[in-house]
Design an enzyme around this catalytic site. Structure first.
Site, PDB file in Angstrom:
ATOM      1  N   GLU A 219      37.200  85.249  36.515  1.00 46.08           N
ATOM      2  CA  GLU A 219      38.463  84.606  36.175  1.00 46.08           C
ATOM      3  C   GLU A 219      39.618  85.572  36.445  1.00 46.08           C
ATOM      4  OE1 GLU A 219      38.586  84.088  31.979  1.00 46.08           O
ATOM      5  OE2 GLU A 219      40.639  83.363  31.971  1.00 46.08           O
TER       6      GLU A 219
ATOM      7  N   ASP B  72      36.448  85.454  30.085  1.00 48.26           N
ATOM      8  CA  ASP B  72      36.657  85.991  28.746  1.00 48.26           C
ATOM      9  C   ASP B  72      35.953  85.160  27.685  1.00 48.26           C
ATOM     10  OD1 ASP B  72      38.138  88.208  29.342  1.00 48.26           O
ATOM     11  OD2 ASP B  72      40.019  87.078  29.473  1.00 48.26           O
TER      12      ASP B  72
ATOM     13  N   ASP C  76      37.299  84.021  25.133  1.00 53.95           N
ATOM     14  CA  ASP C  76      38.273  83.226  24.381  1.00 53.95           C
ATOM     15  C   ASP C  76      38.295  81.757  24.841  1.00 53.95           C
ATOM     16  OD1 ASP C  76      39.388  83.333  26.823  1.00 53.95           O
ATOM     17  OD2 ASP C  76      41.135  84.531  26.253  1.00 53.95           O
TER      18      ASP C  76
ATOM     19  N   ASP D  84      40.446  79.985  26.680  1.00 57.19           N
ATOM     20  CA  ASP D  84      40.694  79.758  28.106  1.00 57.19           C
ATOM     21  C   ASP D  84      39.448  80.042  28.926  1.00 57.19           C
ATOM     22  OD1 ASP D  84      43.214  78.893  27.933  1.00 57.19           O
ATOM     23  OD2 ASP D  84      44.176  80.775  28.542  1.00 57.19           O
TER      24      ASP D  84
END
Ligand code: 0RA
Length: 641
Positions: free
Chosen positions: A432, A505, A507, A509
């Site tokens: 990403e 990640d 998280d 997103d």
């Protein structure tokens, strides 16, 4: 065991040798000694109860996971027969069922007409692979009990222990999977729930009650569907926008063969919403029942469209995929002697079933269309739109191919490829963001690791037709890098990497991007997922220092485990924000280095259920997506499907 308790005859000794063979080579009987084999024990016991239900003698099955690690399966069927067995003079029939391979329902009365052939190795296999089994049988007004230990040795023989309450009948089997056999003996509730729900859908009216009593907060889930596979279709479409509210349904019986079909269309664009079952087993690889249905579906719909003037003389026939766009179908067949073929023994081979399903669909679907003219019209309008989009996509694909033939090897600029040309050792990291992509390039082993940075969110393929999907840059890049094409043409033999690793990640997103990518692979390169080529990298969430050494911890669970091992630790943990904040050395040693990293392999356990989860996550219906995410927020394993 003392001699007074049990004495063995020659017959008993052959029995024990049979079970010994199972313990020596468990894989031959249950596939593996990993989680799949462990859960196989549950399927085996429950299948016996479901057989009893299919024979019309059982209406409730209760499955309970108990704190002592055991699993109890109880039913209100006729109860396993308790009289002396005609072949094994000194054993009762129930003792034979638990100790003789394949003894199941092959004796006494008419036995079973149909039974699940894939799991049907017999309950004795469960006994062989358990450290303890307790059986209670209510029959003839009496309650009987027996126990086995150490892989099927009779510990206490079948004996009456009292009355059967209210003169009930039924069987209860409690087993403790043997820790010497299985890598892990802890059952996974989600795996059990998914299958029980599927079984309840396939056996209308059957109640399956699942209780997890392993910790302080016991849970209970009851599955029972009066509408059977109609409810199954409705359930799958609940997360999508359906084209109309009725669910089509027909069934037909002939000799000892039975076919049931339920179907509905939604506004989406998937062409693979067809799920089939034979004797309650998910035939993932399809087979004769699917073939018969597809052939008849295409024929019936084209005839209807021509008859009603929806297709003109000059128009081409609709193809199967045009009609199946947005169609959710469940086909369930039951037959006496199912032949399971294919790589995973999940393809139905019985030729006679093809013409039965084809004939039933020809007659009954045509009737359904006549009885539902407005629904029929909407479906055909949708099919005709799909036909146009298919032709447009074909043209787009042709020009995309021409384009990639022009730029040499046809590899995207952004791809930092590995030097190895052997797919078996090559890995593609999909990273990403460009900056994390840069660190990954520095951290990699350039011989075997390729890096493909992708920017932002890739297109949600769940909500786009193929022609639009192909115009998306990130999608084009992915297809080019992986090789093997996409969609119906995808060929897993041509892929350039045997590990495709998603690196994003931890998280929200990151998890969104992971889900978008998984949706893309699931819809457009499904064999890649099925063959286990997709992995999720696990960058650590925490770091801490012990002495001079920096330690990385994957998640909260790992952090807790660390604190248990280091009770005097100062509790200073650094929360790592994301890939962008790690330097390349850290990224290498925690996440990429093959000798240190942990990868989560993505598997598709149950396509029918996975399909629903993907639609829920990626489809149109915002409300059901919200609900799903709220319900599963605590459980990151929902991606592990
Ligand atoms: C053999 C014969 C009959 C029933 C069963 C086995 C049976 C096995 C299991 C295992 C779990 N629950 C079960 N319920 C029944 C037929 C009995 C008859 O004819 O009465």
């Amino acid at each position: 065991m003392t001699e007074t308790e049990t004495s063995y005859s020659a017959a008993d000794i052959t029995v024990l040798e049979g079970l010994e063979a199972v313990r020596k080579r468990p894989g031959m009987y249950i596939g593996s000694t990993g989680p799949s084999g462990l859960h196989h024990l549950v399927w085996e016991v429950v299948d016996n109860s479901v057989d009893e239900a299919m024979a019309g003698h059982c209406s409730i099955i209760e499955v309970t996971l108990l704190p002592d690690g055991s699993c109890r399966v109880s039913d209100d069927g006729r109860g396993i027969p308790v009289d002396k067995h005609h072949q094994y003079e000194d054993l009762t029939a129930a003792e034979v069922v638990l100790t003789v391979l394949h003894a199941g329902g092959k004796f006494g009365g008419e036995g079973y007409k149909v039974s699940g052939g894939l799991h049907g190795v017999g309950i004795s296999v469960v006994n062989a692979l358990s450290s303890r089994v307790e059986v209670e049988i209510d029959r003839h007004g009496r309650r009987h009990a027996m126990t086995f230990i150490n892989g099927g040795q009779l510990d206490s023989r079948l004996a009456e222990i009292g009355e059967a309450p209210d003169n009930r009948t039924g069987t209860s089997v409690t087993f403790w999977p043997d820790a010497e056999i299985f890598e892990e003996t802890k059952f996974r509730a989600q795996t059990l729930l998914e299958r029980f729900q599927m079984m309840a859908f396939l056996n209308s009216g059957l109640e399956i009650c699942f209780r997890d009593e392993r910790d302080e907060t016991p849970t209970e889930t009851v599955f029972c569907y009066a509408g059977g596979i109609r409810d199954f279709v409705e359930h799958i479409n609940a997360s999508k926008e359906s084209l109309f509210s009725v669910v089509g349904y027909f069934s037909q019986e002939e000799d000892d063969h039975e076919v049931e079909v339920a179907f509905q269309w939604n506004t989406g664009f998937n062409t693979d919403g067809l799920h089939s079952f034979a004797n309650g087993i998910n035939t993932i690889e399809g087979g004769m029942h699917e073939e018969g249905f597809r052939t008849a579906l295409t024929g019936v719909m084209n005839r209807y469209a021509r008859a009603k003037g929806l297709l003109k003389e000059k128009d081409d026939n609709l193809q199967g995929e045009d009609i199946r766009e947005g169609m959710t179908t469940i086909i369930s067949v039951r037959l006496g002697d199912p032949q399971f073929e294919g790589q995973t023994k999940s393809k139905l081979g019985n030729v006679e079933i093809r013409s039965l399903v084809q004939k039933a669909t020809n007659d009954r679907l045509a009737e359904w269309l006549e009885e539902h003219p407005s629904e029929a019209k909407r479906v055909l309008q949708k099919s005709i739109n799909a036909q146009r989009a298919r032709i447009a996509a074909h043209d787009a694909r042709k020009s995309a191919r021409r384009k990639s033939a022009l730029d040499g090897a046809g590899m995207p600029d952004k791809l930092k490829d590995c030097s190895s040309r052997d797919p078996r050792e090559s890995e593609l990291f999909i990273v990403e963001g460009d900056s994390a992509g840069g660190s990954a390039v520095q951290a990699r082993d350039p011989r075997t690791m390729a890096i493909l940075p992708i920017r932002g969110k890739i297109l949600n393929v769940e909500r786009a037709r193929p022609d639009k999907m192909l115009k998306n840059n990130e999608v084009q890049t992915l297809i080019q890098a992986i090789g093997g094409s996409f969609g119906e043409e995808f060929n897993v033999e041509k892929i350039r990497y045997h590990k495709v690793i998603l690196l994003a990640d931890a998280d929200v997103d990151g998890s969104h991007i992971r889900t978008l990518l998984l949706t893309f692979f699931f819809r457009q390169m499904r064999p890649l997922v099925e063959a286990g080529h997709i992995y999720i990298a696990q960058p650590p969430l925490y770091s801490t220092v012990v002495g001079k050494e920096k330690i990385y911890l994957k998640d909260d669970h790992a952090k807790d485990a660390f604190l248990v091992e280091h009770p005097n630790h100062k509790r200073e943990f650094q929360r790592l924000k994301g890939l962008g904040e790690m330097d390349f050395d850290e990224l290498r040693s925690t996440t990429m280095d093959a000798t240190k990293r942990t990868l989560l392999q993505v598997t598709v356990e149950m396509l029918a259920i996975a399909d629903e989860i993907f639609s829920t996550l990626m489809g149109e219906n915002v409300e059901s997506r919200k609900k799903f995410i709220q319900a599963n927020a605590h459980d990151v394993r929902f991606l592990d499907i």
